[in-house]
Design an enzyme around this catalytic site. Structure first.
Site, mmCIF file in Angstrom:
data_model
loop_
_atom_site.group_PDB
_atom_site.id
_atom_site.type_symbol
_atom_site.label_atom_id
_atom_site.label_comp_id
_atom_site.label_asym_id
_atom_site.label_seq_id
_atom_site.Cartn_x
_atom_site.Cartn_y
_atom_site.Cartn_z
ATOM 1 N N GLY A 22 -2.813 4.074 8.305
ATOM 2 C CA GLY A 22 -2.187 2.621 7.627
ATOM 3 C C GLY A 22 -3.189 1.222 7.109
ATOM 4 O O GLY A 22 -4.435 1.410 8.006
ATOM 5 N N ASP A 39 0.877 -1.341 -0.162
ATOM 6 C CA ASP A 39 0.149 -0.109 -0.507
ATOM 7 C C ASP A 39 0.581 0.780 -0.121
ATOM 8 O O ASP A 39 1.313 1.439 0.923
ATOM 9 C CB ASP A 39 -0.755 0.179 1.359
ATOM 10 N N ALA A 43 -8.467 -0.505 5.702
ATOM 11 C CA ALA A 43 -8.440 -2.409 6.235
ATOM 12 C C ALA A 43 -9.237 -2.608 7.122
ATOM 13 O O ALA A 43 -9.482 -3.792 8.083
ATOM 14 C CB ALA A 43 -6.877 -2.089 6.670
ATOM 15 N N ALA A 44 -10.618 -1.310 7.787
ATOM 16 C CA ALA A 44 -11.310 -1.668 8.739
ATOM 17 C C ALA A 44 -12.043 -3.075 8.351
ATOM 18 O O ALA A 44 -12.214 -3.856 9.333
ATOM 19 C CB ALA A 44 -11.941 -0.789 9.524
ATOM 20 N N GLY A 45 -13.018 -3.069 6.807
ATOM 21 C CA GLY A 45 -13.449 -4.110 7.043
ATOM 22 C C GLY A 45 -12.305 -5.349 7.007
ATOM 23 O O GLY A 45 -12.723 -6.684 7.092
ATOM 24 N N ASP A 46 -11.380 -5.246 6.934
ATOM 25 C CA ASP A 46 -10.442 -6.560 6.419
ATOM 26 C C ASP A 46 -9.856 -7.146 8.157
ATOM 27 O O ASP A 46 -9.928 -8.511 8.778
ATOM 28 C CB ASP A 46 -9.425 -6.213 5.963
ATOM 29 N N THR A 100 -22.235 -4.467 7.736
ATOM 30 C CA THR A 100 -21.579 -3.497 8.377
ATOM 31 C C THR A 100 -22.083 -2.386 7.934
ATOM 32 O O THR A 100 -22.183 -2.202 6.723
ATOM 33 C CB THR A 100 -19.975 -3.954 8.543
#
Length: 315
Positions: A296, A22, A258-261, A229
């Site tokens: 990040g 990223d 990356a919250a969903g990850d 979500t």
């Protein structure tokens, strides 16, 4: 949820998906078309929805196994090192001549982001590589986590392999695109956010009621459950016969990347550890909440001690 999955012995999590680096810029606002602005910060770290979910599962204490591809460029060590540092097994990560996948992410001061993903090495993932992983470790895993940053044919192939092997199949349908309806009866839990649910179902998701309606779209096509979500509004779990709302944990968002990850990785690891679906969802919500308080992708993913402490405080 598959009864065979609950009988599996070791609690492994198999993650089939993308591995990227990223490249992220942070600025007070995003530039308009054709505009150049001065940013505040830049980071270069491991990313990719598959790798992020693998890292989250590893940090959750899960026995996480990544299946994917990296390149042979200067970014490959960042990618592979980020996985192993989180305790993820990389025996089934293949090195492909050429560049590693890249995501260009822009984040503004409110924490919102936009992302352009260039798959590169991820495009070289193959059925034979997936076959090798299932043959070697499929019998030791309870859960499959997969997403849509690899070619759809391979996501579909992985889902069929996992379903036939009795794993609990968790599909994060991101980035969202129209999918073959034949896949839904093979999915135990689909985890779209509001935007992804709207793209897939055609139902605008704005509240709990519309989330339930969207969830019913998935279950009517054969998915065992849909977990929609809703960011700060929490999440809604929908099955063919029920709907349950889960509250969020209030935090101040800095970067939603990356919250969903984090949510998916903790959900998968918790299910593989034998937690109930309800407890797994609550733990996943706590992981997502902590993630948005940090900048990040993979560096923002929290350790299980932090997640469990936040969960205990929120109760």
């Amino acid at each position: 949820m598959s009864s065979q999955a609950s009988a599996s012995a070791s609690g492994g999590v198999l993650i089939v998906g993308s591995i990227n680096v990223d490249l992220t810029t942070f600025s007070s606002r995003l530039p308009a078309r054709g505009e150049t602005i001065i940013g505040d910060e830049f980071t270069l770290v491991l990313g990719g929805k598959g790798a992020n979910q693998a890292v989250a599962a590893g940090l959750a204490g899960g026995n996480a196994h990544m299946v994917g591809c990296v390149g042979t460029d200067v970014f490959s060590d960042v990618a592979s090192g980020g996985l192993t540092d989180a305790g993820v097994h990389v025996d089934h990560v293949r090195s492909i001549p050429g560049p590693t996948g890249v995501a260009h992410i822009r984040v503004d001061s409110s924490g919102e982001n936009d992302i352009v993903v260039v798959p590169l090495a991820n495009s070289s993932l193959s059925e034979s590589q997936i076959d090798d992983a299932f043959e070697a470790i499929g019998s030791t895993c309870r859960v499959l986590l997969t997403q849509l940053e690899i070619p759809w044919a391979l996501t579909q192939y992985s889902i069929r392999k996992a379903h036939d092997a009795g794993l609990t199949v968790v599909l994060d349908p991101a980035p969202a695109t129209a999918l073959d309806d034949a896949i839904w009866p093979l999915v135990d839990i689909v985890t779209p956010n509001e935007t992804e649910a709207a793209i897939l179902t055609g139902i605008e998701v704005t509240d709990e009621s519309s989330a339930v309606e969207a969830g019913r779209w998935f279950t009517s096509r054969g998915a065992t459950s849909a977990l929609i979500t809703l960011a700060a509004a929490g999440a809604v779990l929908v099955t063919a016969t029920s709907a349950e709302r889960f509250d969020s944990i209030p935090v101040t968002a800095i970067d939603t990347t990356a919250a969903g990850d984090a949510f998916a990785g903790y959900l998968g690891a918790s299910l593989a550890d034998g937690l109930t679906l309800t407890d797994s969802i609550r733990r996943a919500i706590a992981a997502g909440a902590l993630t948005v308080t940090r900048q990040g992708a993979s560096p923002s993913l929290p350790h299980r001690d932090e997640v469990d402490a936040l969960l205990a405080r929120s109760r």
